[in-house]
Design a protein around this motif. Structure first.
Motif, PDB file in Angstrom:
ATOM      1  N   PHE A  37      21.153  52.422 -11.721  1.00 54.43           N
ATOM      2  CA  PHE A  37      22.127  51.440 -11.275  1.00 54.43           C
ATOM      3  C   PHE A  37      23.264  52.179 -10.598  1.00 54.43           C
ATOM      4  O   PHE A  37      23.400  53.386 -10.733  1.00 54.43           O
ATOM      5  CB  PHE A  37      22.656  50.642 -12.478  1.00 54.43           C
ATOM      6  N   ARG A  38      24.093  51.441  -9.871  1.00 49.31           N
ATOM      7  CA  ARG A  38      25.261  52.056  -9.263  1.00 49.31           C
ATOM      8  C   ARG A  38      26.420  51.087  -9.245  1.00 49.31           C
ATOM      9  O   ARG A  38      26.231  49.874  -9.260  1.00 49.31           O
ATOM     10  CB  ARG A  38      24.952  52.539  -7.846  1.00 49.31           C
ATOM     11  N   GLN A  39      27.612  51.654  -9.233  1.00 52.48           N
ATOM     12  CA  GLN A  39      28.824  50.850  -9.156  1.00 52.48           C
ATOM     13  C   GLN A  39      29.760  51.466  -8.138  1.00 52.48           C
ATOM     14  O   GLN A  39      30.266  52.580  -8.339  1.00 52.48           O
ATOM     15  CB  GLN A  39      29.507  50.742 -10.510  1.00 52.48           C
ATOM     16  N   GLU A  44      30.919  45.210  -8.668  1.00 53.68           N
ATOM     17  CA  GLU A  44      30.176  45.173  -9.918  1.00 53.68           C
ATOM     18  C   GLU A  44      28.996  46.144  -9.858  1.00 53.68           C
ATOM     19  O   GLU A  44      28.504  46.503  -8.779  1.00 53.68           O
ATOM     20  CB  GLU A  44      29.667  43.751 -10.181  1.00 53.68           C
ATOM     21  N   ARG A  45      28.555  46.544 -11.027  1.00 50.07           N
ATOM     22  CA  ARG A  45      27.391  47.414 -11.100  1.00 50.07           C
ATOM     23  C   ARG A  45      26.165  46.668 -10.591  1.00 50.07           C
ATOM     24  O   ARG A  45      25.974  45.482 -10.888  1.00 50.07           O
ATOM     25  CB  ARG A  45      27.170  47.865 -12.543  1.00 50.07           C
ATOM     26  N   TYR A  94      26.534  56.534 -10.022  1.00 54.90           N
ATOM     27  CA  TYR A  94      25.155  56.186 -10.334  1.00 54.90           C
ATOM     28  C   TYR A  94      24.883  56.426 -11.815  1.00 54.90           C
ATOM     29  O   TYR A  94      25.235  57.485 -12.357  1.00 54.90           O
ATOM     30  CB  TYR A  94      24.202  57.010  -9.471  1.00 54.90           C
ATOM     31  N   TYR A  95      24.258  55.437 -12.428  1.00 55.91           N
ATOM     32  CA  TYR A  95      23.957  55.487 -13.854  1.00 55.91           C
ATOM     33  C   TYR A  95      22.454  55.362 -14.066  1.00 55.91           C
ATOM     34  O   TYR A  95      21.795  54.559 -13.412  1.00 55.91           O
ATOM     35  CB  TYR A  95      24.630  54.329 -14.593  1.00 55.91           C
ATOM     36  N   TRP A 112      22.785  53.726 -21.794  1.00 56.16           N
ATOM     37  CA  TRP A 112      23.311  54.135 -20.500  1.00 56.16           C
ATOM     38  C   TRP A 112      23.820  55.572 -20.557  1.00 56.16           C
ATOM     39  O   TRP A 112      24.348  56.019 -21.575  1.00 56.16           O
ATOM     40  CB  TRP A 112      24.460  53.219 -20.089  1.00 56.16           C
ATOM     41  N   GLY A 115      27.100  58.520 -16.055  1.00 55.66           N
ATOM     42  CA  GLY A 115      27.240  58.344 -14.621  1.00 55.66           C
ATOM     43  C   GLY A 115      27.478  59.648 -13.881  1.00 55.66           C
ATOM     44  O   GLY A 115      28.018  60.613 -14.427  1.00 55.66           O
TER      45      GLY A 115
END
Length: 122
Positions: A37-39, A44-45, A94-95, A112, A115
């Protein structure tokens, strides 16, 4: 302790490439779904990509399809995200994350990493 640790972020020019890594420890992830995922700043993510650990099936967000590749190394218990043809809009933290078996493709992630920051400069 179960944990995910990302690495590989940095600053890259438009059109460049980076490979992110996510080292998983504390348990086996063989039956899990793993994702990136990314924020971005002020946003929002969002979901980027996912892979089913046992089958290797992948799914991507439209925004990264054809440019990013998610993969895994079973022996190293490590998840990767190869990012090519990077654009300024790819700039984000990025997570990596894991989801229990049979979770939906883009939701249900409950573990999680901390990041890693990616900055794409023009």
């Amino acid at each position: 302790q179960v944990q995910l640790v990302e690495s590989g972020g940095g600053v890259v020019q438009v059109g460049g490439s980076l490979r992110l890594s996510c080292a998983a420890s504390g348990r086996t992830f063989s039956s899990y779904r793993m994702g990136w995922f990314r924020q971005a700043p002020g946003k929002e993510r969002e979901f980027v990509a996912t892979i089913t650990w046992i089958s290797g099936n992948t799914f991507y967000a439209d925004s990264v399809k054809g440019r990013f590749t998610i993969s895994k190394d079973n022996a190293k218990n490590t998840l990767y995200l190869q990012m090519n043809s990077l654009k300024p809009e790819d700039t984000a933290v990025y997570y990596c994350a894991s989801a229990p078996p049979l979770s939906p493709v883009t939701t249900g992630y409950n573990l999680w990493g901390q990041g890693t920051r990616v900055t794409v400069s023009s």
